[in-house]
Design an enzyme around this catalytic site. Sequence first.
Site, PDB file in Angstrom:
ATOM      1  N   GLU A 120      14.544  23.495  28.903  1.00 50.68           N
ATOM      2  CA  GLU A 120      15.260  24.630  28.319  1.00 50.68           C
ATOM      3  C   GLU A 120      16.207  24.160  27.217  1.00 50.68           C
ATOM      4  O   GLU A 120      16.932  23.171  27.372  1.00 50.68           O
ATOM      5  CB  GLU A 120      16.050  25.349  29.414  1.00 50.68           C
ATOM      6  CG  GLU A 120      16.774  26.594  28.906  1.00 50.68           C
ATOM      7  CD  GLU A 120      17.532  27.316  30.008  1.00 50.68           C
ATOM      8  OE1 GLU A 120      17.356  28.529  30.129  1.00 50.68           O
ATOM      9  OE2 GLU A 120      18.290  26.653  30.756  1.00 50.68           O
ATOM     10  N   LYS A 125      14.545  34.158  26.380  1.00 52.23           N
ATOM     11  CA  LYS A 125      14.970  34.383  27.756  1.00 52.23           C
ATOM     12  C   LYS A 125      15.441  35.825  27.893  1.00 52.23           C
ATOM     13  O   LYS A 125      16.259  36.299  27.097  1.00 52.23           O
ATOM     14  CB  LYS A 125      16.089  33.407  28.115  1.00 52.23           C
ATOM     15  CG  LYS A 125      16.472  33.374  29.589  1.00 52.23           C
ATOM     16  CD  LYS A 125      17.458  32.256  29.856  1.00 52.23           C
ATOM     17  CE  LYS A 125      17.783  32.105  31.339  1.00 52.23           C
ATOM     18  NZ  LYS A 125      18.691  30.969  31.595  1.00 52.23           N
ATOM     19  N   CYS A 146      14.599  28.633  33.333  1.00 55.56           N
ATOM     20  CA  CYS A 146      15.650  28.446  34.320  1.00 55.56           C
ATOM     21  C   CYS A 146      15.685  29.563  35.354  1.00 55.56           C
ATOM     22  O   CYS A 146      14.714  29.819  36.046  1.00 55.56           O
ATOM     23  CB  CYS A 146      16.977  28.282  33.581  1.00 55.56           C
ATOM     24  SG  CYS A 146      18.314  27.539  34.530  1.00 55.56           S
TER      25      CYS A 146
END
Length: 343
Positions: free
Chosen positions: A45, A127, A161
Amino acid sequence: MTAPFKAAAVQAAPAFLDLDAGIDKAIKLIEEAAAQDVKIIAFPETWLPGYPWYIWLDATALYMPLVPKYAANSIVAGSPQDKRLAQAARDNNMHVVMGLSWNVNGTLYMGQWHYGPDGEVISRRRKLKPTHVERTVYGEGDGSDMVVYDTDLGRVGALCCWEHIQPLNKYAMFAQNEQIHIAAWPSFSVYEGGAYALGPEVNTAASQVYAVEGQCFVLAACATVSDEMVEALCDTPVKQQLLKKGGGYARIFGPDGSPLGEVIPPDQEGLVIAEIDLNMIAIGKAAADPCGHYSRPDVFRLMFNNKPSPPVMAFDNEDTREFAGTDGRTASQTTQDGAETAT
């Protein structure tokens, strides 16, 4: 039946706050993977230009001096750095899924860019919901970022994540028949011993459970924190206790949850490489397919809006709406590029 191929998950520290050095390091890792006949490689990430750990170490106002440098080293679509990554994918005949901070007209997003082996961009996703203090740095994605794509290797999707602990996120991806999943993690070395949910046990388990629930292969890339990063960010004894060196727990899991490839010590860099055989997915699907024969749509259903949601909607002369996404795609193009999604 499909032929097996090799996949790699990166475990390495970023070139923190240095985008060009990060591109150099990425290309070396891609070339290292290519030498071992890897066909797809996953990066952690925001690996470019590194995860902004300072947001967990101090008050928001105190880290503002780092904001201009972080923004300046966040990648822009179509930039020379973008083109270098595309060229590396093409030169090495490899799928490259890069975790990065994506600068769109000044707003940053936690992105994952997927380059095909021909160097063409397969997807640029954001995200959906940055976690906790990440929202002081990054903007949010929308439903058009939750797409699984057909490729020559199989159907590939990606999440960042703690998107992996959002049940509805997962179900939306599983419903698109995801076969290869890229899980991007930043490192598991912050608040060590003080926040169990941020540690390796919980988050490695999240990747493993994702594989079982979705009957897919999971490439869980995970960064490490380097000595240089600790020195740059931890200028007080308290900060030195909050962020530790290492924290790398890259893993690859099969569709039955089994670990694949050799594990790297958490303070070392390298590639976790494993053979992927998509034929093994059929065994998992036969036992439990939560979006197929193991579902109960008469009791539970997911409503999934997969359209872009930009702040500006343009109307043409015929009063028909056209939604422009941050990567320049329209709503119609997003639907064409992506998969049919269940509601």
